[in-house]
Design an enzyme around this catalytic site. Structure first.
Site, PDB file in Angstrom:
ATOM      1  N   ARG A  72       4.425  -1.463 -14.504  1.00 27.67           N
ATOM      2  CA  ARG A  72       5.780  -1.162 -14.995  1.00 27.67           C
ATOM      3  C   ARG A  72       6.739  -0.893 -13.862  1.00 27.67           C
ATOM      4  O   ARG A  72       7.946  -1.017 -14.017  1.00 27.67           O
ATOM      5  CB  ARG A  72       5.758   0.052 -15.904  1.00 27.67           C
ATOM      6  CG  ARG A  72       5.090  -0.239 -17.202  1.00 27.67           C
ATOM      7  CD  ARG A  72       4.791   1.033 -17.938  1.00 27.67           C
ATOM      8  NE  ARG A  72       5.983   1.565 -18.568  1.00 27.67           N
ATOM      9  CZ  ARG A  72       5.967   2.658 -19.322  1.00 27.67           C
ATOM     10  NH1 ARG A  72       4.863   3.311 -19.510  1.00 27.67           N
ATOM     11  NH2 ARG A  72       7.067   3.080 -19.877  1.00 27.67           N
ATOM     12  N   HIS A 125      -8.331   0.218 -21.111  1.00 24.72           N
ATOM     13  CA  HIS A 125      -7.284  -0.114 -20.150  1.00 24.72           C
ATOM     14  C   HIS A 125      -6.124  -0.741 -20.890  1.00 24.72           C
ATOM     15  O   HIS A 125      -6.219  -1.820 -21.447  1.00 24.72           O
ATOM     16  CB  HIS A 125      -7.798  -1.026 -19.039  1.00 24.72           C
ATOM     17  CG  HIS A 125      -8.881  -1.946 -19.478  1.00 24.72           C
ATOM     18  ND1 HIS A 125      -8.650  -3.092 -20.162  1.00 24.72           N
ATOM     19  CD2 HIS A 125     -10.227  -1.861 -19.334  1.00 24.72           C
ATOM     20  CE1 HIS A 125      -9.793  -3.688 -20.420  1.00 24.72           C
ATOM     21  NE2 HIS A 125     -10.764  -2.965 -19.938  1.00 24.72           N
ATOM     22  N   PRO A 175       3.625   1.249  -1.301  1.00 20.87           N
ATOM     23  CA  PRO A 175       2.594   0.979  -0.284  1.00 20.87           C
ATOM     24  C   PRO A 175       3.133   0.025   0.774  1.00 20.87           C
ATOM     25  O   PRO A 175       3.885  -0.889   0.465  1.00 20.87           O
ATOM     26  CB  PRO A 175       1.461   0.337  -1.081  1.00 20.87           C
ATOM     27  CG  PRO A 175       2.096  -0.184  -2.317  1.00 20.87           C
ATOM     28  CD  PRO A 175       3.271   0.688  -2.609  1.00 20.87           C
ATOM     29  N   GLU A 176       2.777   0.292   2.017  1.00 18.62           N
ATOM     30  CA  GLU A 176       3.181  -0.583   3.113  1.00 18.62           C
ATOM     31  C   GLU A 176       1.936  -1.302   3.616  1.00 18.62           C
ATOM     32  O   GLU A 176       0.884  -1.207   3.001  1.00 18.62           O
ATOM     33  CB  GLU A 176       3.879   0.263   4.194  1.00 18.62           C
ATOM     34  CG  GLU A 176       5.077   1.018   3.600  1.00 18.62           C
ATOM     35  CD  GLU A 176       5.826   1.883   4.603  1.00 18.62           C
ATOM     36  OE1 GLU A 176       5.852   1.536   5.787  1.00 18.62           O
ATOM     37  OE2 GLU A 176       6.391   2.905   4.184  1.00 18.62           O
ATOM     38  N   ARG A 220      23.094  -8.684  15.849  1.00 20.23           N
ATOM     39  CA  ARG A 220      23.115  -8.113  14.501  1.00 20.23           C
ATOM     40  C   ARG A 220      23.726  -6.715  14.507  1.00 20.23           C
ATOM     41  O   ARG A 220      23.272  -5.826  15.219  1.00 20.23           O
ATOM     42  CB  ARG A 220      21.694  -8.034  13.913  1.00 20.23           C
ATOM     43  CG  ARG A 220      20.961  -9.360  13.906  1.00 20.23           C
ATOM     44  CD  ARG A 220      21.556 -10.346  12.908  1.00 20.23           C
ATOM     45  NE  ARG A 220      21.343  -9.959  11.534  1.00 20.23           N
ATOM     46  CZ  ARG A 220      20.324 -10.381  10.791  1.00 20.23           C
ATOM     47  NH1 ARG A 220      19.412 -11.183  11.295  1.00 20.23           N
ATOM     48  NH2 ARG A 220      20.211 -10.010   9.524  1.00 20.23           N
TER      49      ARG A 220
END
Ligand SMILES: [Zn+2]
Length: 260
Positions: A106, A88, A2-3, A139
């Site tokens: 995990r 859960h 996810p971003e 850079r």
């Protein structure tokens, strides 16, 4: 992974639903199967009243009245689900008769993790063309790797960096220092725009990632991508090509006609 837009989508759902509520219980399941939350995090969360959910880059934070905050990293799929109840096996919070379950402990998900140093994020103060110019100057690293470095800019991952570079007309493999002033200005605007669009559309739910919001709803950013996960360019229809070298461990797509 996810971003920013996916984490923001999760944040909005949780904040709307649980702000002001008390976390009645914390279940840690069998921590031998994942990186256990810190004892401090469990102590802060248990019985805490939620004053709100915040986001810093790709991290989700829960603020607890009078107790400080606990940070979460959502892992690979970004899945947090709300269930009426049920078993859960892993990390879950009981809030107002519901179970808020974290799925990816995990796979790089973490609970109660220290927040790393994060750069400014596009759309918040501190990020503008001047700042981008400063971090690209001198850079030799690929511009895509630089803008995905969370210590320099928070929030962009592979999807949104790919899209921002396409929108700015810049190839991902170019050295950071090779961008001229006009390109840097375009890239700064493009980064803000793709992230804002991603938030507006509830994140991206692509085939190779299974992002859904906590109520199980997919986002729709995947319908608006021009490059990521596609074979042809969404702008000109031309074939996409990959960079010769991997950038941040991934092949990076671009359109040779739209990006120079
Ligand atoms: Zn194109």
């Amino acid at each position: 992974m996810p971003e920013l837009p996916e984490v923001e989508t999760v944040r909005r759902v949780l904040d709307r639903r649980y702000r002001g509520k008390i976390i009645a219980a914390v279940s840690v399941g069998r921590p031998t199967f994942y990186r256990a939350p810190s004892a401090r995090a469990v102590r802060l969360l248990t019985g805490g009243r939620i004053s709100g959910f915040r986001r810093e880059g790709k991290y989700l934070l829960v603020d607890l009245e009078g107790r400080g905050c606990v940070a979460f990293h959502l892992g690979m799929s970004g899945r947090i689900t709300v269930q009426e109840d049920g078993p859960h096996a892993r990390f879950a919070l009981r809030i107002g008769g519901e179970t808020v379950r974290f799925h990816d402990c995990r796979r790089f998900g973490r609970v109660g993790c220290p927040l790393p140093i994060l750069g400014p994020e596009p759309g918040r103060p501190g990020f503008d063309a001047g700042y981008l110019r400063k971090i690209l100057r001198g850079r030799a690293a690929p511009v895509k790797a630089l803008i995905m470095n969370q210590a320099l800019i928070a929030g962009l991952g592979n999807i949104y960096a790919t899209e921002a570079l396409h929108l700015a007309g810049v190839r991902p493999g170019r050295a950071g220092k090779s961008l001229n002033r006009a390109e840097i200005g375009k890239l700064a605007r493009a980064a803000r725009r793709v992230l804002a669009l991603g938030v507006e559309l509830g994140g991206a739910t692509l085939d190779d990632e299974s992002f859904l919001d906590p109520l199980g709803r997919p986002g729709s950013m995947q319908k608006r991508v021009k490059v990521y996960g596609r074979r042809t360019c969404g702008t000109c229809g031309g074939p996409l090509q990959g960079t010769r070298r991997r950038i941040a461990g991934r092949a990076s797509l671009f359109c040779a006609a739209c990006q120079s």
